[in-house]
Scaffold this active site. Sequence first.
Site, PDB file in Angstrom:
ATOM      1  N   ALA A  10      -5.771  76.722 -17.496  1.00 46.53           N
ATOM      2  CA  ALA A  10      -5.183  78.066 -17.491  1.00 46.53           C
ATOM      3  C   ALA A  10      -6.161  79.139 -17.930  1.00 46.53           C
ATOM      4  CB  ALA A  10      -3.946  78.095 -18.385  1.00 46.53           C
ATOM      5  N   GLY A  11      -7.264  78.713 -18.537  1.00 43.93           N
ATOM      6  CA  GLY A  11      -8.207  79.694 -19.085  1.00 43.93           C
ATOM      7  C   GLY A  11      -8.864  80.530 -17.993  1.00 43.93           C
ATOM      8  N   ARG A  15     -16.977  83.633 -18.992  1.00 40.45           N
ATOM      9  CA  ARG A  15     -18.437  83.587 -18.863  1.00 40.45           C
ATOM     10  C   ARG A  15     -18.926  83.276 -17.447  1.00 40.45           C
ATOM     11  NH1 ARG A  15     -20.100  79.604 -23.373  1.00 40.45           N
ATOM     12  NH2 ARG A  15     -17.868  79.216 -23.507  1.00 40.45           N
ATOM     13  N   THR A  77      -5.423  75.391 -26.684  1.00 41.13           N
ATOM     14  CA  THR A  77      -5.266  74.125 -25.950  1.00 41.13           C
ATOM     15  C   THR A  77      -3.967  73.411 -26.315  1.00 41.13           C
ATOM     16  OG1 THR A  77      -6.732  73.163 -27.644  1.00 41.13           O
ATOM     17  CG2 THR A  77      -7.727  73.705 -25.533  1.00 41.13           C
TER      18      THR A  77
END
Length: 445
Positions: A10-11, A15, A77
């Site tokens: 889901a992140g 970066r 998490t």
Amino acid sequence: MSLKVIILAAGQGTRMKSELPKVMHKVCGLPMLEHVLNNTEIDNSEAVVVIGHKSEVVKDYFEQSVKYAYQTEQLGTGHAVMMAIDYIADDDEVLIVCGDTPLIEKEVLQNMYDLKKQGNKAVIMTSFVKDPTGYGRIVKSRDKFIKIVEEKDSDENQKKINEINAGTYIIEGKLLKSELANLSTNNSQNEYYLTDVLENIAIAHQVSTFVVDSESILGINSRLQLSQAEYVMRKRINEGHMKNGVTMINPDCTYIDKSVIIEKDCMIHPNCYIKGSSVIKKNTEIRENTTIENSIIGENVTVKSSTILDSKIGNNTTVGPYAYLRPGTKIGNNCKIGDFVEFKNASFGDGSKASHLSYVGDAEIGSNVNIGCGVVFVNYDGENKFKTVVKDNSFIGSNSNLVAPVTIEENAFIAAGSTITQDVPKGNLAIARGRQVNKNDWNNK
Ligand code: UD1
Ligand code: CA
């Protein structure tokens, strides 16, 4: 009891600096999430992917082939796993993996699962690394697992620990559920840490670590790590082919998707890309600078510096240099496709030749046909495409145009430079060009 897999994806992957969700970036031809899904297919496992950031892109790609859980806010998490908890029964075993670790192979996960079954309530995948910066550290007391400390929560001594948490776990369903309910955000990042679940289980139950090599646990957070993962996977793929009897002149410059099959005694020269569902049959040589996508290449074929897409090539045929075989091309056995020849949606019977500079589009061509230099299959009138049929043993003279729809029957002969707009009967010679006129003494006037 069954094995459930929860994949955390889901992140945002900040970066990566990308419009694409991180897990959809490709490694050796497949999105990293697809590698993770393939690698976690053990013991009839069932996968749930936790998605959030740009979830529609993930769903459009995988469609109904996997189940999804949604995490609208990325609160850590532990929180991500909570979103998938409805899929978990008390007596399930739960394999939790990150969507950004595509190098953890199926065999490794299978071995980890075997360790889980040896009386452990949970198993944590770890690795000893030279530089543990950024990873959670494994804190042990006399070899017994105690807890995982995140970089941001660690003290000076803990920072020196070089056994790190890979982010992959197998946990008993019932304990996972009860410990998730106890999680708090009492840490430096104000997140629900999944790692705290392991610490709490270890207080009263047997928890083991499962050590793997540091190459496999690489998590991809940046484009640099993406290229490192690509390097490792490429090396593994190419070494696999070499073990199976394929010669590679320079495996560092040979780019083969994981899904490709190459039979023995093939030889692959540098700077070739072989992608998708391609199959290269035995004894075939793929010369430098060739791209092959989703195509089947027969036995004893030579392909030189050419591009072949969604096509099929028969045995003992040669292709190139600089041929461009576009989707829907079917070349028979013992054929020759020479330099600067383009095919599209066309079949070419056994023993036929197109040796130089031709365009063959939307055509059905029989066997032992000769296509002379510079022949154009004129398939498009600006609005629609039409088909050309050329039957066995015909000869198409150089620089002819075959204006579709048109049929050239067997054993016909087209004179060089003809523009053919009408069908040519069996065995006929067709000449369709202006007659030559020589003007006597013209240059002296
Ligand atoms: C995590 C571990 C760390 C471990 C590292 C391994 C925790 C608290 N820490 O840290 O010990 O060494 O992985 O790479 O678990 N995700 C979600 N929702 C969220 C947060 C994350 O789905 O709310 C997903 C991400 O998309 C990613 C995975 O979980 O695929 C890991 O998240 P990430 O933020 O990279 O965790 P790390 O800080 O690296
Ligand atoms: Ca990470």
